[in-house]
Design an enzyme around this catalytic site. Structure first.
Site, PDB file in Angstrom:
ATOM      1  N   THR A  97      -5.247  -1.240   4.171  1.00 59.91           N
ATOM      2  CA  THR A  97      -4.031  -1.705   3.630  1.00 59.91           C
ATOM      3  C   THR A  97      -3.234  -1.977   4.616  1.00 59.91           C
ATOM      4  O   THR A  97      -2.847  -1.038   5.653  1.00 59.91           O
ATOM      5  CB  THR A  97      -3.808  -0.801   2.986  1.00 59.91           C
ATOM      6  OG1 THR A  97      -4.391  -0.581   1.529  1.00 59.91           O
ATOM      7  CG2 THR A  97      -3.212  -1.005   2.060  1.00 59.91           C
ATOM      8  N   LYS A 172      -2.853  -5.835  -3.445  1.00 62.46           N
ATOM      9  CA  LYS A 172      -3.344  -4.574  -2.924  1.00 62.46           C
ATOM     10  C   LYS A 172      -2.051  -3.722  -3.124  1.00 62.46           C
ATOM     11  O   LYS A 172      -1.881  -2.839  -3.684  1.00 62.46           O
ATOM     12  CB  LYS A 172      -4.010  -3.756  -1.380  1.00 62.46           C
ATOM     13  CG  LYS A 172      -4.329  -2.596  -1.667  1.00 62.46           C
ATOM     14  CD  LYS A 172      -4.999  -1.510  -2.226  1.00 62.46           C
ATOM     15  CE  LYS A 172      -4.556  -0.287  -1.380  1.00 62.46           C
ATOM     16  NZ  LYS A 172      -5.531   0.159  -0.652  1.00 62.46           N
ATOM     17  N   LYS A 240       2.451   5.107   3.848  1.00 71.37           N
ATOM     18  CA  LYS A 240       2.861   3.888   4.074  1.00 71.37           C
ATOM     19  C   LYS A 240       2.469   2.749   3.755  1.00 71.37           C
ATOM     20  O   LYS A 240       3.156   2.030   3.486  1.00 71.37           O
ATOM     21  CB  LYS A 240       1.318   4.330   5.383  1.00 71.37           C
ATOM     22  CG  LYS A 240       1.146   3.415   6.447  1.00 71.37           C
ATOM     23  CD  LYS A 240      -0.170   2.133   5.893  1.00 71.37           C
ATOM     24  CE  LYS A 240      -1.018   2.313   5.049  1.00 71.37           C
ATOM     25  NZ  LYS A 240      -2.450   1.417   5.021  1.00 71.37           N
TER      26      LYS A 240
END
Length: 288
Positions: A97, A172, A240
């Site tokens: 990701t 995502k 994150k």
């Protein structure tokens, strides 16, 4: 069966690479700390390499699942990077990701070298990786995706191409935005119910069968009620990911007020020492 390299053997990559070996693919692994690569080979066979370049040499597909934008650049580029070892026509599949920006950047570099590049972030957590039932959101050229999809099938419940380079990463981000709101809502509901003297498990048994039901409710309510958070997807990693979402929202002019709020709640959990706790630890902030 294909000759495959897998770069990054964390809680996701280790079992994902294992599924590739179990399906009969010829797998060479690389990990920044060699001990994990040696442990993987001891369990699954195959081989390990000292650098991403060495792992990629001769491979038709190179899969990566590392930490962040900088980690991805480091395994792709440079004298020891995977791109330097890949033959023309080989396809790099990134399961990390990361930002759509770095994805497009590396895709352009790969294209200039005659290489394919598919961004393919995953959802389903450690359990999904271990059980081979991940949801994979992909971006990239149709031809590259079509070649890589049968290989990714080794650990996928569903795998779809959603557009050109970067589309998988945008999808995502949407996934993480949804999860942030769901977990906060579940945390508030469970904390509220306990304050009101309700049996949380009994209530969830009922409401999970209706419109409130979700994967988070089904898989996390019991551990949230018993304050067990030493597993799953870490708060540090979620922050994150949400940081990527919020930065991208600024760039495209989107509004993410709930996501921004939940990100700050996760910051509070980090301050409480819960950076490695599962994301469901949001409930720790709430009086019960």
């Amino acid at each position: 069966m294909a000759k495959v390299a897998f770069l990054g053997l964390g809680v996701m990559g280790f079992p994902m690479a294992g599924h590739l070996a179990a399906k009969g693919h010829q797998v060479t692994v690389y990990n920044r700390s060699p001990a994990k690569a040696e442990a993987w080979v001891a369990k699954h066979g195959g081989a390990h390499a000292a650098t991403p370049r060495a792992a990629a040499e001769g491979a038709e597909f190179i899969m990566a699942c590392v930490g962040n934008d900088d980690d991805l650049r480091s395994v792709c580029t440079g004298a020891d990077g995977a791109f330097a070892g890949m033959a023309k026509g080989a396809v790099f599949v990134d399961h990390t990701t990361v930002s759509a920006q770095v994805t497009r950047e590396l895709s352009a570099v790969a294209s200039g070298m005659g290489l394919g590049f598919v961004d393919a972030p995953v959802s389903g957590g450690q359990a999904g990786a271990e059980n081979g039932v991940l949801s994979i959101m992909c971006g990239g050229a149709e031809a590259d995706y079509a070649r890589a999809e049968p290989v990714m099938a080794a650990y996928a419940r569903i795998c779809r191409r959603l557009g050109d380079s970067g589309a998988g990463q945008i999808a995502k981000m949407m996934n993480q935005i949804c999860i942030a709101g769901l977990v906060q809502g579940l945390a508030e509901a469970l904390a509220f119910g306990k304050k009101a003297g309700m049996d949380g498990e009994a209530v969830v048994e009922v409401i999970s069968q209706g419109a409130a039901g979700s994967w988070q409710m089904a898989n996390r309510h019991k551990t949230m009620l018993t304050d067990q958070f030493d597993f799953g997807f870490a708060v540090d990693w979620m922050r994150k990911d949400l940081g990527i979402c919020l930065k991208t929202a600024d760039e495209i002019g989107a509004s993410l007020p709930v996501t921004a709020l939940v990100d700050q709640f996760y910051k509070e959990v980090q301050a409480m020492g819960g950076g490695r706790n599962d994301t469901s630890s949001l409930i720790r902030r709430l009086p019960r």
